[in-house]
Structures are given as C-alpha cells and as structure tokens.
Design an enzyme around this catalytic site. Structure first.
Site, PDB file in Angstrom:
ATOM      1  N   ARG A 115     -42.214 -39.184 122.350  1.00 15.61           N
ATOM      2  CA  ARG A 115     -41.736 -37.979 121.682  1.00 15.61           C
ATOM      3  C   ARG A 115     -42.741 -37.461 120.657  1.00 15.61           C
ATOM      4  O   ARG A 115     -42.996 -36.267 120.582  1.00 15.61           O
ATOM      5  CB  ARG A 115     -40.396 -38.279 120.999  1.00 15.61           C
ATOM      6  CG  ARG A 115     -39.884 -37.173 120.105  1.00 15.61           C
ATOM      7  CD  ARG A 115     -38.416 -37.372 119.804  1.00 15.61           C
ATOM      8  NE  ARG A 115     -37.646 -37.369 121.031  1.00 15.61           N
ATOM      9  CZ  ARG A 115     -36.544 -38.101 121.244  1.00 15.61           C
ATOM     10  NH1 ARG A 115     -36.103 -38.918 120.305  1.00 15.61           N
ATOM     11  NH2 ARG A 115     -35.897 -38.011 122.373  1.00 15.61           N
ATOM     12  N   TYR A 116     -43.275 -38.349 119.857  1.00 10.45           N
ATOM     13  CA  TYR A 116     -44.212 -37.964 118.811  1.00 10.45           C
ATOM     14  C   TYR A 116     -45.641 -38.080 119.346  1.00 10.45           C
ATOM     15  O   TYR A 116     -45.917 -38.852 120.262  1.00 10.45           O
ATOM     16  CB  TYR A 116     -44.019 -38.851 117.582  1.00 10.45           C
ATOM     17  CG  TYR A 116     -42.641 -38.757 116.980  1.00 10.45           C
ATOM     18  CD1 TYR A 116     -42.290 -37.686 116.169  1.00 10.45           C
ATOM     19  CD2 TYR A 116     -41.684 -39.737 117.232  1.00 10.45           C
ATOM     20  CE1 TYR A 116     -41.022 -37.603 115.618  1.00 10.45           C
ATOM     21  CE2 TYR A 116     -40.416 -39.660 116.676  1.00 10.45           C
ATOM     22  CZ  TYR A 116     -40.089 -38.586 115.875  1.00 10.45           C
ATOM     23  OH  TYR A 116     -38.834 -38.498 115.329  1.00 10.45           O
ATOM     24  N   ARG A 174     -47.368 -41.959 118.918  1.00  7.98           N
ATOM     25  CA  ARG A 174     -46.611 -43.199 119.005  1.00  7.98           C
ATOM     26  C   ARG A 174     -45.542 -43.112 120.086  1.00  7.98           C
ATOM     27  O   ARG A 174     -45.087 -42.024 120.437  1.00  7.98           O
ATOM     28  CB  ARG A 174     -45.977 -43.541 117.660  1.00  7.98           C
ATOM     29  CG  ARG A 174     -45.131 -42.442 117.054  1.00  7.98           C
ATOM     30  CD  ARG A 174     -45.085 -42.598 115.538  1.00  7.98           C
ATOM     31  NE  ARG A 174     -44.250 -41.612 114.880  1.00  7.98           N
ATOM     32  CZ  ARG A 174     -44.656 -40.395 114.543  1.00  7.98           C
ATOM     33  NH1 ARG A 174     -45.886 -39.996 114.870  1.00  7.98           N
ATOM     34  NH2 ARG A 174     -43.849 -39.569 113.907  1.00  7.98           N
ATOM     35  N   CYS A 224     -28.847 -57.573 123.350  1.00 11.11           N
ATOM     36  CA  CYS A 224     -28.838 -57.736 121.900  1.00 11.11           C
ATOM     37  C   CYS A 224     -28.146 -59.039 121.543  1.00 11.11           C
ATOM     38  O   CYS A 224     -27.374 -59.592 122.334  1.00 11.11           O
ATOM     39  CB  CYS A 224     -28.092 -56.577 121.243  1.00 11.11           C
ATOM     40  SG  CYS A 224     -28.941 -54.981 121.365  1.00 11.11           S
ATOM     41  N   CYS A 254     -23.299 -54.042 118.416  1.00  8.68           N
ATOM     42  CA  CYS A 254     -22.850 -53.314 117.227  1.00  8.68           C
ATOM     43  C   CYS A 254     -21.983 -52.139 117.669  1.00  8.68           C
ATOM     44  O   CYS A 254     -22.353 -51.390 118.584  1.00  8.68           O
ATOM     45  CB  CYS A 254     -24.049 -52.821 116.416  1.00  8.68           C
ATOM     46  SG  CYS A 254     -25.127 -54.147 115.839  1.00  8.68           S
ATOM     47  N   CYS A 258     -23.654 -48.562 117.816  1.00 12.71           N
ATOM     48  CA  CYS A 258     -24.940 -48.467 118.518  1.00 12.71           C
ATOM     49  C   CYS A 258     -25.172 -47.086 119.125  1.00 12.71           C
ATOM     50  O   CYS A 258     -24.294 -46.530 119.800  1.00 12.71           O
ATOM     51  CB  CYS A 258     -24.996 -49.526 119.616  1.00 12.71           C
ATOM     52  SG  CYS A 258     -26.556 -49.541 120.532  1.00 12.71           S
ATOM     53  N   ARG A 309     -27.217 -46.531 121.476  1.00 12.84           N
ATOM     54  CA  ARG A 309     -27.467 -46.723 122.915  1.00 12.84           C
ATOM     55  C   ARG A 309     -26.288 -47.426 123.577  1.00 12.84           C
ATOM     56  O   ARG A 309     -26.470 -48.273 124.447  1.00 12.84           O
ATOM     57  CB  ARG A 309     -28.764 -47.512 123.129  1.00 12.84           C
ATOM     58  CG  ARG A 309     -29.999 -46.796 122.612  1.00 12.84           C
ATOM     59  CD  ARG A 309     -31.293 -47.437 123.064  1.00 12.84           C
ATOM     60  NE  ARG A 309     -32.426 -46.759 122.440  1.00 12.84           N
ATOM     61  CZ  ARG A 309     -33.254 -47.338 121.573  1.00 12.84           C
ATOM     62  NH1 ARG A 309     -33.109 -48.621 121.262  1.00 12.84           N
ATOM     63  NH2 ARG A 309     -34.241 -46.658 121.036  1.00 12.84           N
ATOM     64  N   ASP A 332     -25.370 -41.040 114.548  1.00 17.66           N
ATOM     65  CA  ASP A 332     -25.674 -40.157 115.677  1.00 17.66           C
ATOM     66  C   ASP A 332     -24.416 -39.600 116.348  1.00 17.66           C
ATOM     67  O   ASP A 332     -23.299 -40.074 116.118  1.00 17.66           O
ATOM     68  CB  ASP A 332     -26.495 -40.912 116.732  1.00 17.66           C
ATOM     69  CG  ASP A 332     -27.891 -41.252 116.249  1.00 17.66           C
ATOM     70  OD1 ASP A 332     -28.441 -40.474 115.463  1.00 17.66           O
ATOM     71  OD2 ASP A 332     -28.426 -42.296 116.676  1.00 17.66           O
ATOM     72  N   ASP A 365     -31.408 -37.936 113.011  1.00 22.02           N
ATOM     73  CA  ASP A 365     -32.178 -37.980 114.253  1.00 22.02           C
ATOM     74  C   ASP A 365     -31.622 -36.868 115.124  1.00 22.02           C
ATOM     75  O   ASP A 365     -30.503 -36.969 115.653  1.00 22.02           O
ATOM     76  CB  ASP A 365     -32.030 -39.351 114.929  1.00 22.02           C
ATOM     77  CG  ASP A 365     -33.310 -39.778 115.631  1.00 22.02           C
ATOM     78  OD1 ASP A 365     -34.106 -38.890 115.997  1.00 22.02           O
ATOM     79  OD2 ASP A 365     -33.525 -40.987 115.809  1.00 22.02           O
ATOM     80  N   LYS A 424     -36.692 -37.283 114.004  1.00 21.47           N
ATOM     81  CA  LYS A 424     -36.094 -37.555 112.694  1.00 21.47           C
ATOM     82  C   LYS A 424     -36.393 -36.422 111.715  1.00 21.47           C
ATOM     83  O   LYS A 424     -37.542 -36.094 111.468  1.00 21.47           O
ATOM     84  CB  LYS A 424     -36.617 -38.883 112.157  1.00 21.47           C
ATOM     85  CG  LYS A 424     -36.294 -40.074 113.049  1.00 21.47           C
ATOM     86  CD  LYS A 424     -36.980 -41.323 112.565  1.00 21.47           C
ATOM     87  CE  LYS A 424     -36.751 -42.467 113.533  1.00 21.47           C
ATOM     88  NZ  LYS A 424     -37.396 -42.237 114.858  1.00 21.47           N
TER      89      LYS A 424
END
Length: 437
Positions: A120-121, A124, A133, A137, A140, A142, A301, A338, A345
C-alpha cells in the site's frame, strides 16, 4: 510429640511439573479453551442457557480460542465488566453486522499484488507469514480469516512473495504479520528471516505480535537468539489494558529489549475496555516503564461484528488531550484511523495550531493557554527541482532515490510537480468531461 504433616514427594513433584507445563508455550496452545463447557469449568462461572446459546452462535461464525494464561487474568467476581473477558470471550454483539461494516475493512485484498503481500505504501509492505494466533481476539480486524488451520503458507506462496520483494527495490521495510508470526516454529521463523535478510534493499524487518500479551512464554531464550541475528529488527506488540501487564509479560518484554530489539505498542480503542483517559494514561506509562514505545492508538475498524467495540472518534481525541502535556511525550501514541477501503493510517489529533497569518501563528497548549510564534522574516527557502547534485544543501543521496516523483499531497506542495488538484475518479463532473470528449 508434635506431628508435622509433610507433603509426599510425588505430590510435590507433580506440583512442580504442573508449574513447568504452565510456562511451556506449546502446552498453553495445546490446552487453549475452545469450547463453552471448558470455559465454564475453568472460570467456575455458571452460564445461563441463553448465554450458552449466544456464545455458541458466535463461535459458529467467529471461533473461540483462549490461552489458559490469558484466561487466568480474568476477574471471576465481575467477569462481564472485565477487560480480559471482553477481549477473549465471544459476545452476541459480534453477530450484529451494521450496514456500514466491511468484510475487508482495510482493503488489504485489493492491494495484494500476490498471495501473502499487501503493498500500500511506497517503501514498505505487509507480509502475512502466519495464519494462526495464540488467541482469537474478539476485536480482530482480520476476523474473516480467523480459524484457518494451517500455520504457515505454502512454500510456493512464500517464494512468490520473496520474488515480488526482490523485484521491487523501492521496498526497504517489511512488516511480518498474520495471524501472528511468532506462532511459527523457531526453525520456520529463522528460515523466513534469513531469506529476507539476503535481499539487499531490505533495510529493516518488523514483526507484529500479540504473543507478549497473551502467550508470554513463547518469548524463549532460543527465539530471542534467533531474532537478534537479523538486526535491525523491530517488534510491535498489542497491549490494550494495564491489567495485561504481569510478571510473565514484563519478563518477555525484558528479554526482547535486552536483545536490542526496539519495542513498540499498538493499542485499539475499545468500548468498555480502555475508553477511559485514566486507564489509557496508566497503560502508556506502564509501556514506557517496560521499554515499550506507545506507537499507535487505533480507532476500532469497520470490520464485521465490531460495532459493540467502537467508540466515537471524539473519545479518542479526549484521551489524547489527557495525555499530551500530562505525561511524557514519549508516552503519547499517535491516534489514527486506518481508512476504510485501503486509504492507510490517517492521524487524528487535537488542534494546537489555532490560526495563522503571513508572519505569525497562534498556538494553544494543553492547559488552554494561547500564544503566538513569530514567523522568520529573513527565511529564504530552497527550491527543490530534484537536481540533487546541484543542491546547496549538503546531503548524501543514492541514485535510486534521486529523481523520485512525489505523490498525493506531497505532489501538491512540491516545487517540481505541476499538479494543482487531486480529484476523486468518480465525480460526476469528471464523468461529464469524459462524455464530452
């Protein structure tokens, strides 16, 4: 005669064996709580039939998996208000899908040029090297990928990702995520890090992991010895509440910091968990005390099933106001949204620049005091035409960086670009222009 009751050696040994198993990260993962019956038994909290049915409905869509260690942090006297309980135990609120919820809220799939990579950037990438995981969580981003069985991508997917990175020399920073990269075996992680370090233009490697919070025993001496081979390597973890700090989590962070690994933290603002200036101040101060730099505070999100966790953006601004000036600047994270759809971000901070003229700016501080700053009258700016070899400023720049064109807002501000506007592609007036051609 006084009789002293002694513990039989076998029982004493059994207690010691249990203690050793408790600190074995593989034992923790193997004994993760994944069903309601075990959850009730471990917490000694009787659930009503309605509560069981609601949790099961949620688990059918978003599975449950909690390490015994993290479960042990729950206050069983008031579990429903406990921040650990809220982050770990499924809630019927996760079944509420709002009209504005998004399956892939950050547009990661759209910015994926090949499996495992999100680019995206400019300089990076995100490299998803694990599907699992230590704990699922409940907040999450995702959640759509939660519960996948395989812990490591296929070899051909990894090779395609390496090839993409090698063919894009502008990539200098690789962020390893997932899932959780530290859920890979030491050998698997060693292989991936070694392969990345062979790519000349990769300057830094970052790892995003919640392991220090939910499974601190994973930070073994052997793991740390592997990570420190690949400096410069950074690690960002994910503490959301001061209660997540224990002797075990502090020990894990100390091992990483002592190995020269810079540590950061990314918290998510969660309703009923940490949406309180007092809690957040305690959290960031505890982080700094343990050599962890508060990096980001994320607005929750728009992922499906997270509506009950979201706060107004104003609550995040209030928290930042309670930190800036009231605690060390080192302890103040950047509050970001985000952007839905893959916009990246976006910092959202209080206004401290109140107004300005051609020769002064008006500022306010954390106390509400207003002041002015005099702009320099003799400043002579250096116009940048990208001819670095003729520039009067002294700097060293490599040939690949020289001549790079600007993008976005940078292009509007630059001296060497001719752009005067940035227009959304779907504006009606732009469509009318096209129709008139």
């Amino acid at each position: 005669m006084t009789h002293i009751k002694t513990i039989p050696p076998s029982i004493e040994q059994a207690a010691e064996d249990n203690k050793q198993r408790w600190k074995d990260w593989k034992w923790q993962v193997g004994h993760s709580i994944t069903d309601i019956k075990t959850l009730e038994r471990m917490l000694d909290i009787p659930l009503s039939d309605t509560e069981r049915k609601d949790i099961q409905k949620t688990c059918d869509i978003f599975p449950m998996s909690i390490t015994p260690y993290y479960l042990s942090l729950i206050d069983t006297h008031d579990p429903y208000h406990d921040p650990i309980f809220k982050q770990a135990v499924p809630s019927v609120g996760e079944l509420i899908i709002e009209d504005y919820d998004i399956h892939d809220p950050l547009g990661e799939d759209a910015d994926s040029p090949c499996p495992l990579i999100t680019h995206r950037y400019p300089d990076r990438i995100l490299f998803l090297i694990s599907n699992t995981c230590a704990m699922y969580c409940r907040h999450c981003t995702r959640k759509r990928k939660v519960g996948q069985v395989s812990s490591i991508p296929l070899e051909e997917e990894l090779e395609a990702a390496y090839s993409y990175i090698e063919n894009h020399p502008e990539i200098r920073d690789v962020l390893l995520s997932g899932g959780d990269p530290l859920m890979l075996s030491d050998h698997q992680l060693d292989r991936i890090l070694s392969r990345l370090r062979k790519i000349p233009h990769i300057e830094i490697i970052r790892i995003g992991s919640r392991v220090p919070v939910v499974l601190p025993f994973r930070i073994t001496d052997n793991l740390v010895s592997i990570l420190k081979k690949y400096h410069p390597l950074w690690l960002n973890t994910h503490f959301n509440h001061p209660k997540e700090f224990t002797d075990d989590s502090r020990n894990a962070l100390a091992k990483l910091a002592d190995a020269g690994i810079p540590l950061g933290n990314q918290s998510v603002l969660l309703a009923g968990v940490n949406d309180c200036p007092v809690i957040m101040k305690k959290l960031v101060q505890e982080l700094v005390k343990n050599r962890v730099r508060p990096y980001y505070l994320f607005q929750c999100d728009l992922a499906e099933g997270l509506a009950h966790f979201r706060t107004p953006v104003g609550k995040g601004i209030e928290i930042i106001e309670s930190l800036i000036g009231h605690t060390s600047g080192l302890a103040v994270p950047t509050y970001v949204i985000d952007a839905p759809g893959g916009g990246g971000k976006i910092p959202v901070m209080p206004y401290y620049l109140v107004s300005w003229s051609s020769n002064k700016v008006v500022l306010r501080n954390y106390e509400g005091m207003f002041t002015t700053y005099q702009e320099p009258s003799s400043y002579e700016g250096v116009t940048c035409d990208l001819r670095c070899e003729a520039c009067v400023l002294q700097h060293s720049i490599d040939e690949e960086s020289a001549g790079k064109r600007a993008q976005g807002i940078e292009a509007l501000l630059s001296d060497y670009e001719n752009d005067i506007t940035i227009l959304p592609a779907d504006l009606d007036r732009i469509s009318r222009r096209a129709d008139g051609d």
